[in-house]
Design a protein around this motif. Structure first.
Motif, PDB file in Angstrom:
ATOM      1  N   ALA A   1      17.086  14.275  15.210  1.00  0.00           N
ATOM      2  CA  ALA A   1      18.427  14.634  15.678  1.00  0.00           C
ATOM      3  C   ALA A   1      18.953  15.850  14.918  1.00  0.00           C
ATOM      4  N   ALA A   2      18.503  16.017  13.673  1.00  0.00           N
ATOM      5  CA  ALA A   2      18.975  17.158  12.867  1.00  0.00           C
ATOM      6  C   ALA A   2      18.000  18.335  12.966  1.00  0.00           C
ATOM      7  N   GLY A   3      16.993  18.210  13.832  1.00  0.00           N
ATOM      8  CA  GLY A   3      16.010  19.289  14.000  1.00  0.00           C
ATOM      9  C   GLY A   3      15.177  19.513  12.747  1.00  0.00           C
ATOM     10  N   GLN A   4      14.988  18.447  11.951  1.00  0.00           N
ATOM     11  CA  GLN A   4      14.200  18.595  10.717  1.00  0.00           C
ATOM     12  C   GLN A   4      12.861  17.877  10.860  1.00  0.00           C
ATOM     13  N   ARG A   5      11.968  18.145   9.920  1.00  0.00           N
ATOM     14  CA  ARG A   5      10.651  17.509   9.959  1.00  0.00           C
ATOM     15  C   ARG A   5      10.362  16.911   8.589  1.00  0.00           C
ATOM     16  N   ILE A   6       9.738  15.713   8.594  1.00  0.00           N
ATOM     17  CA  ILE A   6       9.357  15.109   7.311  1.00  0.00           C
ATOM     18  C   ILE A   6       7.856  15.251   7.160  1.00  0.00           C
ATOM     19  N   GLU A   7       7.395  15.764   6.031  1.00  0.00           N
ATOM     20  CA  GLU A   7       5.949  15.772   5.762  1.00  0.00           C
ATOM     21  C   GLU A   7       5.675  14.782   4.635  1.00  0.00           C
ATOM     22  N   VAL A   8       4.534  14.104   4.740  1.00  0.00           N
ATOM     23  CA  VAL A   8       4.178  13.117   3.719  1.00  0.00           C
ATOM     24  C   VAL A   8       2.994  13.657   2.928  1.00  0.00           C
ATOM     25  N   LEU A   9       3.117  13.728   1.610  1.00  0.00           N
ATOM     26  CA  LEU A   9       2.032  14.228   0.770  1.00  0.00           C
ATOM     27  C   LEU A   9       1.646  13.162  -0.251  1.00  0.00           C
ATOM     28  N   ILE A  10       0.376  12.771  -0.230  1.00  0.00           N
ATOM     29  CA  ILE A  10      -0.078  11.800  -1.218  1.00  0.00           C
ATOM     30  C   ILE A  10      -1.107  12.510  -2.104  1.00  0.00           C
ATOM     31  N   ALA A  11      -0.790  12.670  -3.349  1.00  0.00           N
ATOM     32  CA  ALA A  11      -1.681  13.408  -4.255  1.00  0.00           C
ATOM     33  C   ALA A  11      -2.901  12.564  -4.607  1.00  0.00           C
ATOM     34  N   GLU A  12      -3.953  13.267  -4.978  1.00  0.00           N
ATOM     35  CA  GLU A  12      -5.166  12.560  -5.368  1.00  0.00           C
ATOM     36  C   GLU A  12      -4.947  11.765  -6.657  1.00  0.00           C
TER      37      GLU A  12
ATOM     38  N   ALA B   1       0.847  -1.193   0.000  1.00  0.00           N
ATOM     39  CA  ALA B   1       0.000   0.000   0.000  1.00  0.00           C
ATOM     40  C   ALA B   1       0.886   1.247   0.000  1.00  0.00           C
ATOM     41  N   VAL B   2       0.594   2.174  -0.916  1.00  0.00           N
ATOM     42  CA  VAL B   2       1.423   3.374  -1.081  1.00  0.00           C
ATOM     43  C   VAL B   2       1.435   4.231   0.188  1.00  0.00           C
ATOM     44  N   VAL B   3       0.242   4.446   0.776  1.00  0.00           N
ATOM     45  CA  VAL B   3       0.163   5.295   1.973  1.00  0.00           C
ATOM     46  C   VAL B   3       1.006   4.696   3.105  1.00  0.00           C
ATOM     47  N   ALA B   4       0.831   3.377   3.337  1.00  0.00           N
ATOM     48  CA  ALA B   4       1.568   2.723   4.427  1.00  0.00           C
ATOM     49  C   ALA B   4       3.072   2.770   4.169  1.00  0.00           C
ATOM     50  N   LEU B   5       3.446   2.599   2.905  1.00  0.00           N
ATOM     51  CA  LEU B   5       4.865   2.612   2.543  1.00  0.00           C
ATOM     52  C   LEU B   5       5.514   3.946   2.927  1.00  0.00           C
ATOM     53  N   LEU B   6       4.855   5.045   2.530  1.00  0.00           N
ATOM     54  CA  LEU B   6       5.438   6.353   2.823  1.00  0.00           C
ATOM     55  C   LEU B   6       5.421   6.654   4.320  1.00  0.00           C
ATOM     56  N   ASP B   7       4.315   6.268   4.993  1.00  0.00           N
ATOM     57  CA  ASP B   7       4.253   6.499   6.444  1.00  0.00           C
ATOM     58  C   ASP B   7       5.369   5.750   7.165  1.00  0.00           C
ATOM     59  N   ASP B   8       5.587   4.499   6.755  1.00  0.00           N
ATOM     60  CA  ASP B   8       6.652   3.702   7.388  1.00  0.00           C
ATOM     61  C   ASP B   8       8.013   4.348   7.182  1.00  0.00           C
ATOM     62  N   MET B   9       8.230   4.838   5.965  1.00  0.00           N
ATOM     63  CA  MET B   9       9.530   5.456   5.659  1.00  0.00           C
ATOM     64  C   MET B   9       9.749   6.697   6.532  1.00  0.00           C
ATOM     65  N   ALA B  10       8.685   7.505   6.660  1.00  0.00           N
ATOM     66  CA  ALA B  10       8.795   8.731   7.464  1.00  0.00           C
ATOM     67  C   ALA B  10       9.084   8.358   8.922  1.00  0.00           C
ATOM     68  N   LYS B  11       8.414   7.313   9.404  1.00  0.00           N
ATOM     69  CA  LYS B  11       8.637   6.875  10.794  1.00  0.00           C
ATOM     70  C   LYS B  11      10.067   6.384  10.974  1.00  0.00           C
ATOM     71  N   GLU B  12      10.515   5.608  10.004  1.00  0.00           N
ATOM     72  CA  GLU B  12      11.850   5.027  10.116  1.00  0.00           C
ATOM     73  C   GLU B  12      12.939   6.103  10.142  1.00  0.00           C
ATOM     74  N   MET B  13      12.674   7.208   9.451  1.00  0.00           N
ATOM     75  CA  MET B  13      13.693   8.265   9.376  1.00  0.00           C
ATOM     76  C   MET B  13      13.612   9.248  10.541  1.00  0.00           C
ATOM     77  N   LYS B  14      12.552   9.119  11.358  1.00  0.00           N
ATOM     78  CA  LYS B  14      12.269  10.143  12.366  1.00  0.00           C
ATOM     79  C   LYS B  14      13.452  10.389  13.311  1.00  0.00           C
ATOM     80  N   ALA B  15      14.089   9.309  13.774  1.00  0.00           N
ATOM     81  CA  ALA B  15      15.196   9.488  14.730  1.00  0.00           C
ATOM     82  C   ALA B  15      16.287  10.365  14.109  1.00  0.00           C
ATOM     83  N   ILE B  16      16.577  10.128  12.826  1.00  0.00           N
ATOM     84  CA  ILE B  16      17.643  10.885  12.150  1.00  0.00           C
ATOM     85  C   ILE B  16      17.233  12.347  11.937  1.00  0.00           C
ATOM     86  N   THR B  17      15.987  12.548  11.458  1.00  0.00           N
ATOM     87  CA  THR B  17      15.570  13.936  11.193  1.00  0.00           C
ATOM     88  C   THR B  17      15.363  14.697  12.509  1.00  0.00           C
TER      89      THR B  17
END
Ligand code: ADP
Length: 266
Positions: A130-141, A112-128
């Protein structure tokens, strides 16, 4: 005019009179394969001693064998970071030689595309984080709900692109992970950052093996994007980058929703 059967070593004249000599390209291909194998074998052989060396440094740092002075700790931390880096490079080289030799075949399943992107954002959270960054996930219609891919391999592509976006972007910036329709039967995935951007003259080379933008101060081996490209191509897709110095970069790739959609005209 009767076409002549050409053989290796024959001289041809063409293209404005320039002489060309036919070469046996199989020789070069075999040489290239041998090189890939050699690099793979050497990396594999280096991994075992490196792993035990790394383990020894970790044990010493945990002070299992006595207290360390500040200077000893400092030195061991440098050794630990370099061993970690070396192991990452070796793993990248091994991945690349596995892909290039065609050993690693794709293990496709519906994801599932939505789950794939959400998982990726979660997986990267510790790294971002630590760098004071934020990941936003956008799924177009209109984007396909699922894609038939090898999730582990595709994950590797996302992680490489997201890790770069984080590594090369300033603290506090936002990284956008997105999916859009990429034409019929195709999803366009992308990672956009607000980092330094890549000069126009370097853009054609960023996917080449070991290429790094001149003057790059962050550590790296220049293999992450090559691996990403190989994996995308294995899925029947294509990868690209658009970037502007001072504004940021956008790395995007097209993935057919299913194996059957590979090569279908959009
Ligand atoms: P590495 O990051 O290990 O050097 P990559 O293959 O992932 O290797 O990237 C190649 C080069 O492309 C990097 O060295 C860097 O100069 C440039 N690059 C990649 N991603 C970005 C990005 N998001 N922003 C700016 N430069 C980038």
């Amino acid at each position: 005019y009767l076409p002549r059967i050409l053989s290796i070593g024959d001289t041809l004249t063409g293209f404005g009179g320039a002489a060309m000599i036919l070469q046996d390209v199989t020789k070069f291909r075999l040489l290239d394969d041998a090189k890939t194998n050699l690099v793979g074998t050497v990396s594999h052989e280096l991994k075992t001693p490196l792993t035990s060396l790394r383990m020894a440094v970790y044990l010493l740092l945990e002070e299992n064998f006595g207290k360390l002075t500040a200077a000893q700790k400092d030195l061991l931390e440098t050794a630990r970071d370099d061993a970690d880096r070396l192991l990452r490079i070796l793993n990248d080289i091994l991945d690349l030689s596995r892909i290039e030799s065609g050993i690693a075949s794709l293990n496709r399943r519906e994801v599932a595309v939505v789950a794939l992107l959400d998982d990726m954002a979660k997986e990267m959270k510790a790294i971002t984080d630590a760098a004071g960054q934020r990941i936003e996930v956008l799924i177009a219609e209109g984007v396909a709900e699922t894609v038939s891919v090898d999730p582990d391999r595709l994950r590797h592509v996302f992680i490489n692109l997201l890790a770069n976006a984080s590594k090369y972007s300033p603290e506090g910036s936002v990284i956008t992970l997105y999916a859009q329709p990429g034409g019929e039967g195709v999803v366009r995935f992308g990672v956009r950052d607000r980092g330094p951007g890549i000069p126009d003259e370097s853009q054609p080379y960023v996917f080449e093996k070991f290429y790094r933008v001149p003057g790059q101060t962050r550590k790296g081996a220049g293999l992450g994007l090559t691996i990403a490209r190989e994996i995308v191509v294995e899925h029947g897709g294509a990868i690209g980058c658009s970037s502007k110095v001072g504004e940021g970069s956008d790395f995007h790739f097209l993935i057919p929703v299913s194996e059957a959609a590979v090569g279908r005209k959009n």
